[in-house]
Write a protein that holds these residues in place. Structure first.
Motif, PDB file in Angstrom:
ATOM      1  N   GLU A 172       0.743  -1.165   0.008  1.00 20.48           N
ATOM      2  CA  GLU A 172       0.013   0.011  -0.026  1.00 20.48           C
ATOM      3  C   GLU A 172       0.902   1.238  -0.058  1.00 20.48           C
ATOM      4  OE1 GLU A 172      -2.595  -0.117   3.094  1.00 20.48           O
ATOM      5  OE2 GLU A 172      -3.856  -1.950   2.443  1.00 20.48           O
ATOM      6  N   THR A 173       2.110   1.277   0.289  1.00 19.38           N
ATOM      7  CA  THR A 173       3.118   2.286   0.353  1.00 19.38           C
ATOM      8  C   THR A 173       4.198   2.222  -0.585  1.00 19.38           C
ATOM      9  OG1 THR A 173       4.365   1.685   2.353  1.00 19.38           O
ATOM     10  CG2 THR A 173       2.305   2.771   2.920  1.00 19.38           C
ATOM     11  N   PHE A 174       4.842   3.251  -0.817  1.00  9.97           N
ATOM     12  CA  PHE A 174       6.103   3.310  -1.777  1.00  9.97           C
ATOM     13  C   PHE A 174       6.891   2.189  -0.866  1.00  9.97           C
ATOM     14  CE2 PHE A 174       5.664   7.846  -3.687  1.00  9.97           C
ATOM     15  CZ  PHE A 174       4.581   7.195  -4.322  1.00  9.97           C
ATOM     16  N   GLN A 175       7.241   2.666   0.368  1.00 13.73           N
ATOM     17  CA  GLN A 175       8.154   1.676   1.108  1.00 13.73           C
ATOM     18  C   GLN A 175       7.790   0.249   1.179  1.00 13.73           C
ATOM     19  OE1 GLN A 175      11.238   3.303   2.056  1.00 13.73           O
ATOM     20  NE2 GLN A 175      11.671   1.056   2.197  1.00 13.73           N
ATOM     21  N   GLU A 176       6.777  -0.047   1.456  1.00 13.80           N
ATOM     22  CA  GLU A 176       6.480  -1.482   1.343  1.00 13.80           C
ATOM     23  C   GLU A 176       6.700  -2.134   0.054  1.00 13.80           C
ATOM     24  OE1 GLU A 176       2.118  -2.261   2.111  1.00 13.80           O
ATOM     25  OE2 GLU A 176       2.353  -1.519   4.252  1.00 13.80           O
ATOM     26  N   LEU A 177       6.362  -1.411  -1.037  1.00 11.04           N
ATOM     27  CA  LEU A 177       6.743  -1.898  -2.498  1.00 11.04           C
ATOM     28  C   LEU A 177       8.313  -1.891  -2.758  1.00 11.04           C
ATOM     29  CD1 LEU A 177       5.886  -2.838  -5.034  1.00 11.04           C
ATOM     30  CD2 LEU A 177       5.512  -0.467  -5.843  1.00 11.04           C
ATOM     31  N   PHE A 178       8.987  -0.965  -2.070  1.00 16.90           N
ATOM     32  CA  PHE A 178      10.539  -1.080  -2.399  1.00 16.90           C
ATOM     33  C   PHE A 178      11.107  -2.285  -1.715  1.00 16.90           C
ATOM     34  CE2 PHE A 178      10.561   3.735  -2.828  1.00 16.90           C
ATOM     35  CZ  PHE A 178      10.771   3.543  -4.459  1.00 16.90           C
ATOM     36  N   ASP A 179      10.405  -2.482  -0.266  1.00 20.85           N
ATOM     37  CA  ASP A 179      11.085  -3.544   0.408  1.00 20.85           C
ATOM     38  C   ASP A 179      10.720  -5.021  -0.271  1.00 20.85           C
ATOM     39  OD1 ASP A 179      11.644  -2.160   2.378  1.00 20.85           O
ATOM     40  OD2 ASP A 179       9.974  -2.104   3.789  1.00 20.85           O
ATOM     41  N   ALA A 180       9.548  -4.955  -0.911  1.00 21.52           N
ATOM     42  CA  ALA A 180       9.163  -6.220  -1.667  1.00 21.52           C
ATOM     43  C   ALA A 180       9.781  -6.315  -2.868  1.00 21.52           C
ATOM     44  CB  ALA A 180       7.646  -6.121  -1.978  1.00 21.52           C
ATOM     45  N   LEU A 181      10.399  -5.248  -3.338  1.00 22.85           N
ATOM     46  CA  LEU A 181      11.046  -5.424  -4.667  1.00 22.85           C
ATOM     47  C   LEU A 181      12.558  -5.845  -4.543  1.00 22.85           C
ATOM     48  CD1 LEU A 181      10.049  -1.958  -6.410  1.00 22.85           C
ATOM     49  CD2 LEU A 181       9.662  -4.335  -7.242  1.00 22.85           C
ATOM     50  N   ASP A 182      13.096  -5.488  -3.121  1.00 23.69           N
ATOM     51  CA  ASP A 182      14.154  -6.018  -2.772  1.00 23.69           C
ATOM     52  C   ASP A 182      14.266  -7.530  -2.742  1.00 23.69           C
ATOM     53  OD1 ASP A 182      15.552  -3.503  -2.771  1.00 23.69           O
ATOM     54  OD2 ASP A 182      14.957  -3.030  -0.849  1.00 23.69           O
ATOM     55  N   GLN A 183      12.862  -8.079  -2.135  1.00 23.04           N
ATOM     56  CA  GLN A 183      13.040  -9.410  -1.810  1.00 23.04           C
ATOM     57  C   GLN A 183      12.589 -10.287  -3.282  1.00 23.04           C
ATOM     58  OE1 GLN A 183      10.452 -10.175   1.314  1.00 23.04           O
ATOM     59  NE2 GLN A 183      10.136 -12.249   1.299  1.00 23.04           N
ATOM     60  N   VAL A 184      11.912  -9.520  -4.152  1.00 22.12           N
ATOM     61  CA  VAL A 184      11.592 -10.560  -5.412  1.00 22.12           C
ATOM     62  C   VAL A 184      12.860 -10.271  -6.358  1.00 22.12           C
ATOM     63  CG1 VAL A 184       9.214 -10.138  -5.103  1.00 22.12           C
ATOM     64  CG2 VAL A 184      10.477  -8.401  -6.704  1.00 22.12           C
ATOM     65  N   GLN A 185      13.729  -9.518  -6.032  1.00 21.73           N
ATOM     66  CA  GLN A 185      15.050  -9.570  -6.854  1.00 21.73           C
ATOM     67  C   GLN A 185      15.749 -10.703  -6.847  1.00 21.73           C
ATOM     68  OE1 GLN A 185      16.669  -5.410  -6.378  1.00 21.73           O
ATOM     69  NE2 GLN A 185      16.292  -5.170  -8.454  1.00 21.73           N
ATOM     70  N   GLU A 186      15.702 -11.549  -5.667  1.00 17.41           N
ATOM     71  CA  GLU A 186      16.151 -12.693  -5.304  1.00 17.41           C
ATOM     72  C   GLU A 186      16.018 -13.780  -6.445  1.00 17.41           C
ATOM     73  OE1 GLU A 186      18.832 -13.050  -3.292  1.00 17.41           O
ATOM     74  OE2 GLU A 186      18.471 -10.817  -2.570  1.00 17.41           O
ATOM     75  N   VAL A 187      14.554 -13.696  -6.889  1.00 15.12           N
ATOM     76  CA  VAL A 187      13.858 -14.623  -7.798  1.00 15.12           C
ATOM     77  C   VAL A 187      13.854 -14.304  -9.278  1.00 15.12           C
ATOM     78  CG1 VAL A 187      13.266 -15.955  -5.735  1.00 15.12           C
ATOM     79  CG2 VAL A 187      11.790 -14.342  -7.098  1.00 15.12           C
ATOM     80  N   THR A 188      14.077 -13.023  -9.509  1.00 14.19           N
ATOM     81  CA  THR A 188      13.553 -12.493 -10.810  1.00 14.19           C
ATOM     82  C   THR A 188      14.496 -11.240 -11.325  1.00 14.19           C
ATOM     83  OG1 THR A 188      11.583 -11.720 -12.538  1.00 14.19           O
ATOM     84  CG2 THR A 188      11.545 -11.122 -10.007  1.00 14.19           C
ATOM     85  N   GLU A 189      14.722 -10.993 -12.383  1.00 11.81           N
ATOM     86  CA  GLU A 189      15.386  -9.937 -12.896  1.00 11.81           C
ATOM     87  C   GLU A 189      14.544  -8.888 -13.447  1.00 11.81           C
ATOM     88  OE1 GLU A 189      18.074 -11.353 -15.859  1.00 11.81           O
ATOM     89  OE2 GLU A 189      19.553 -12.320 -14.455  1.00 11.81           O
TER      90      GLU A 189
END
Length: 424
Positions: A172-189
């Motif tokens: 719901e927030t920019f920071q929540e999305l940035f945190d999730a993006l850091d996490q998904v970068q482990e499995v997708t480019e």
């Protein structure tokens, strides 16, 4: 079948119209169609419903989108043999409406109580713009909404799960999305995709995020003001997605058409794009769109508070001031804005309705994923209405593409837009 009478006797102006073009009994109603889509099932459905109710035959007057503004202006300037109703993007309607080319329809429209607040505001003229300073008529409705569009955030459920996030995760927030993006970068480019290949997509992306961030483009006195926190925060969010490598693809080469398959069919984790992909996209598999992705309104910065759900793109119907069949034209407007026909806009054409009560209908509840999110979008829509729209939109698009390419900061980019806007 109706009688075919439009309520105005031949040669009369008994409808209280602001332009005293003599009115005649209608046996046909000529309606311009944006993008030459008169054969579209949803458009044809509007026509069929109108003819069934009134007995009046609708006739399409087709105008290619590239020629719309100049062609419609020429038709209205001639004041002879114009279509009775024009289908227009809102900014085009404003440009033409300042000249008094469209009829005031308040006393003939019966559906306004169900419209979104945004739709009522956008269709009530004169608008608070310098270009309307010499508007020749009293305040009222000079347009009716046809449909709207908006933007939101999608997430690929399979990628989320692989990255250790819940399949129904919806930041719901920019920071929540940035945190999730850091996490998904482990499995997708391909952490996030968003379209920015043409000015219209760039405009909608920026407008939507600025609204969500609580920002604005012009101040209350119609002076350009692009240095406010909400505007800068929205730009910073987009630029960070590129600068930090979350969006590794060249966003200025991505369009609405080529981002959706990447999140529905491939390995993109998130997508910032049009709301209608959720129910209009047809995956190659037997899955339904809601089986593949989650969906939410675009994120907001921390502490943004209760902001609009996003900036609205609006298409309107406008009655020619020189039409001889104005009562019939407003009957058509009432039919298009009815609950049943707005449901068809959603389910057949994939356009968002201009009334949220459509999402309470059983058929919509059964067929449309996340109806509560879409209803919230309609109820809380905002709309930026400001001077020199087309010029400012091009300035914003050019400044953002330059910032993506050259690594400029949000503050530098906002200042570039501010300087150019002040020169227009």
């Amino acid at each position: 079948m109706g009688s075919g009478q439009n309520g105005d006797g031949e040669g009369s102006n008994s409808g209280g119209w602001v332009q005293d073009t003599p009115q005649e009994e209608a046996d046909k109603l000529v309606i311009s169609n944006l993008n030459q889509i008169s054969g579209d099932p949803e458009i044809q459905g509007h026509y069929d419903a109108f003819e069934e109710e009134t007995g009046i035959t609708p006739e399409a007057f087709e105008i290619a989108e590239a020629d719309t503004l100049s062609r419609v202006r020429t038709l209205l300037q001639s004041q002879e043999d114009t279509p009775d109703v024009f289908d227009l993007i809102d900014s085009w309607a404003y440009s033409l409406g300042t000249q008094g080319y469209f009829e005031k329809v308040d006393q003939h429209i019966t559906t306004t109580d169900a419209w979104s607040d945004m739709a009522i505001e956008a269709c009530t003229w004169p608008l608070d713009l310098p270009s309307f300073s010499e508007f020749p008529y009293e305040e009222g409705l000079y347009a009716t909404p046809h449909y709207t569009k908006g933007w939101g955030l999608y997430a690929n459920k399979n990628v989320l799960e692989e990255a250790g996030l819940a399949r129904d995760f919806r930041p719901e927030t920019f920071q929540e999305l940035f945190d999730a993006l850091d996490q998904v970068q482990e499995v997708t480019e391909n952490a996030i995709v968003f379209p920015f290949s043409v000015g219209s997509e760039g405009r909608e992306t920026v407008h939507n995020l600025v609204q969500r961030a609580g920002g604005h483009l012009y101040d209350d006195d119609n002076n350009p003001d692009f240095m406010n926190d909400g505007f800068v925060n929205a730009l910073d969010f987009l630029l960070t997605l590129v600068e930090e490598g979350y969006a590794p693809q060249g966003v200025t080469s991505l369009s609405e058409g080529n981002v959706a398959p990447q999140v529905f069919e491939e390995d993109a984790a998130f997508m910032l794009a049009g709301l209608t992909h959720m129910f209009a996209y047809e995956p190659d598999s037997d899955d339904q769109p809601e089986d593949l992705v989650t969906f939410n309104l675009a994120p907001t910065p921390e502490g943004a508070g209760d902001t609009p759900s996003g900036d609205a793109f609006l298409v309107t119907h406008n009655v020619s001031a020189f039409s001889k069949h104005k009562k019939a034209a407003t009957q058509f407007q009432n039919i298009v804005t009815s609950r049943e026909r707005q449901k068809a806009e959603l389910l057949i054409a994939g356009n968002l309705p201009i009334r949220s009560d459509v999402f309470e209908m059983d058929e919509v509840q059964e067929e449309v994923p996340y109806p509560d999110v879409l209803a919230e979008f309609i109820d809380k829509q905002g709309k930026f209405i400001y001077p020199n729209q087309s010029e400012i939109q091009q300035v914003m698009y050019s400044a953002m593409t330059e910032a993506f390419a050259d690594g400029l900061s949000a503050e530098e980019t906002a200042q570039n837009i501010q300087s150019q806007a002040e020169d227009i």
